[in-house]
Enzyme design. Structure first.
Site, mmCIF file in Angstrom:
data_model
loop_
_atom_site.group_PDB
_atom_site.id
_atom_site.type_symbol
_atom_site.label_atom_id
_atom_site.label_comp_id
_atom_site.label_asym_id
_atom_site.label_seq_id
_atom_site.Cartn_x
_atom_site.Cartn_y
_atom_site.Cartn_z
ATOM 1 N N GLU A 149 -13.391 12.911 12.851
ATOM 2 C CA GLU A 149 -12.725 13.204 11.584
ATOM 3 C C GLU A 149 -13.521 14.275 10.846
ATOM 4 O OE1 GLU A 149 -11.323 10.244 8.902
ATOM 5 O OE2 GLU A 149 -10.257 9.087 10.430
ATOM 6 N N HIS A 181 0.797 -1.223 0.000
ATOM 7 C CA HIS A 181 0.000 0.000 0.000
ATOM 8 C C HIS A 181 0.830 1.274 0.000
ATOM 9 C CE1 HIS A 181 -4.360 0.916 0.261
ATOM 10 N NE2 HIS A 181 -4.396 -0.352 -0.059
ATOM 11 N N ASP A 200 -7.801 4.289 8.799
ATOM 12 C CA ASP A 200 -9.154 4.246 8.216
ATOM 13 C C ASP A 200 -9.378 2.968 7.413
ATOM 14 O OD1 ASP A 200 -9.941 6.664 9.270
ATOM 15 O OD2 ASP A 200 -9.270 7.822 7.553
#
Length: 510
Positions: A261, A89, A150
């Site tokens: 958030e 990632h 997240d």
């Protein structure tokens, strides 16, 4: 002279062609793959492709140590480097190793994940374990990690080498603030167990260390009692000052939400209508009349965790907290979801995007830490002048408390008590020459960074990417010397994580 040059060329070629044979001779539990190396030459960013000489699929920590020790013993004349790859990632080739060895951390078969209950519960996990698997295993004991990212389909070693930040960070700090112990293989091939009290310099170096000092092969993660359910809430603001005031209020009070958030939404048609697939409007009639197109709006996203039998009490707590905020009342949307559904929410989007062929596209993301005192200057310029069209991906914005971050770790953050994470998580449409194309997005990112530099905002990149050592030196600032000293101590030949482009093998550090 020609004879000399041809000899040099032959020696270089022999050097590279003999690499696989020296690696093949290593006594391993796992194996090397020398053929399908293209599998380790791409990542989520989908912008850089560097072919390694080999991929190591380790079955034990000893495989990783043996490989690195062998490369270390080859000395500075060997150009061979090593990169640890988790779930792939990284955004800009950070987990790649051109003509080197990429270690597939998900292949690592260490001792099984083990949850320890008691007064201070924790879980021991492999560095190649995915956070989603840790969630499912720890929930069997009614426990869960405190701090998340997240997106949970990332490896432990990957997020701990950066920081690991989400909406819980204001309370618990990033994931690197919630680790008791690590097992690390250094750039010399040594296997070292470290913690705050034992080999503490290596422990703090590796946390947020961008893979520069060692490969995390095992981690002991702090746990807490897990909730069953989550009240998931979204509200909108049109005024940025009110939005940030409310965010900063929520992260500073004792009794508050468990997750805070925010998003920036630019010129999005039918926004509230889209929310209805996951949320229920508090006032459906008013919500229907709300127009989002042509506006820049700020969404506050909140979550309150609870057990099944606490529903009424939590409902009252939420009403009380919301009554203190200045959001647009017609935009209150709520949803009751399980704890797992909430934490794994981004994976739902991934499945949808994959089905449309929109997951494996370039992701020119830009993640910034902005000092709290400068967030209004930043917003005025970036959301007022630079970004004027709908973005092709979310723009996150939320504050965290510096007191929850450990300044002994390698992560670089602004020097203010409150700072913001602002993340431009854009996807580029391949071959597009328009505003959703790669070139346009990269130009926007460049404009944002140039503004930050010119305005002296004191911004720091998160998941940083630079191409010169001068830029890295500026990024670390006064902490550069310590970073270099740690590199000299734990990876003196610069064998590890070449994709970060901080140090080059066999070139002296300075």
């Amino acid at each position: 002279m020609i004879l000399f040059l041809s000899c040099v060329t032959i020696r270089i070629n022999l050097c590279f062609s003999s690499i696989p044979s020296t690696l093949k001779a290593l006594p391993l539990d796992g194996h090397f793959n020398f053929e399908e190396v293209h599998l380790a030459a791409k990542d989520f960013g989908n912008r850089y492709q560097f072919l390694p000489a080999a991929i190591l699929h380790p079955k034990s920590v000893s495989d990783i140590a043996t490989t690195i020790k062998h490369i270390w013993e080859m000395g500075p004349q060997s150009k061979l480097t090593v990169a640890a790859r988790g779930h792939g990632h990284s955004l800009q080739g950070q987990s790649q190793a051109h003509r080197g060895v990429v270690i597939s951390m998900e292949s690592l078969q260490g001792p099984e994940m083990k949850v320890y209950t008691g007064k201070t519960p924790y879980v021991d996990v492999s560095g190649g374990e995915l956070w989603i698997n840790i969630l499912h295993e720890s929930l069997k004991y009614g426990l869960a990690p405190k701090s998340w990212t997240d997106y949970l389909h990332l490896t432990v070693g990957g997020t701990l080498s950066n920081a690991g930040v989400s909406g819980q960070a204001f309370r618990h700090g990033p994931q690197i603030s919630n680790v008791h112990q690590l097992e690390v293989v250094t750039g010399k091939g040594e296997v070292v167990t470290c913690s705050e009290k034992h080999n503490s310099d290596l422990f703090h170096s590796v946390l947020g260390g961008l893979g520069q000092f060692g490969i995390i092969t095992r981690a002991r993660i702090s746990l807490e009692p897990a909730p069953d359910m989550v009240k998931w809430i979204r509200v909108l603001y049109s005024d940025f000052a009110t939005f940030t005031r409310d965010q900063e209020h929520l992260i500073s009070v004792e009794k508050t939400f468990d997750y805070v958030e925010g998003f920036v939404i630019i010129n999005r048609t039918g926004l509230l209508n889209n929310w209805r697939s996951s949320f229920n409007p508090q006032d459906p009639v008013q919500a229907r009349h709300f127009k989002s197109d042509g506006k820049t709006l700020f969404c506050l996203e909140l979550a309150k965790y609870f057990k099944q039998d606490e529903n009424d009490v939590v409902h009252q707590e939420i009403e009380n907290l919301l009554s203190q905020l200045g959001y647009i009342t017609s935009t209150l949307f709520l949803s009751d979801v399980t704890y797992v559904e909430f934490l794994d929410r981004v994976h739902v989007s991934e499945v949808k995007l994959r089905s449309k062929g929109l997951w494996e596209v370039p992701h020119p993301w830009l993640n910034l830490f902005i000092p709290g005192s400068k967030i209004h200057n930043f917003a005025d310029e970036v959301f007022g002048n630079i970004l004027t069209e709908t973005s092709n991906g979310p723009i996150l914005i939320y504050p965290v408390n510096k007191s929850k971050w450990d300044n002994r770790t390698s992560i670089v953050i602004p020097e203010e008590d409150t700072f913001y994470l602002v993340a431009f998580l854009t996807s580029a449409v391949p071959s597009s020459m328009g505003t959703d194309g790669l070139e346009h997005i990269l130009t926007q990112n460049k404009r944002i960074l140039e503004y930050c530099e010119k305005a002296h905002l004191g911004v720091k990149q998160y998941l940083p990417h630079y191409t010169t050592q001068e830029e890295w030196r500026a990024h670390f600032g006064p902490r550069w010397e310590v970073f270099v000293q740690r590199k000299s101590a734990y990876d003196p030949l610069a064998v590890l994580a070449p994709g970060q482009r901080i140090f080059q093998k066999a070139i002296p550090f300075s």
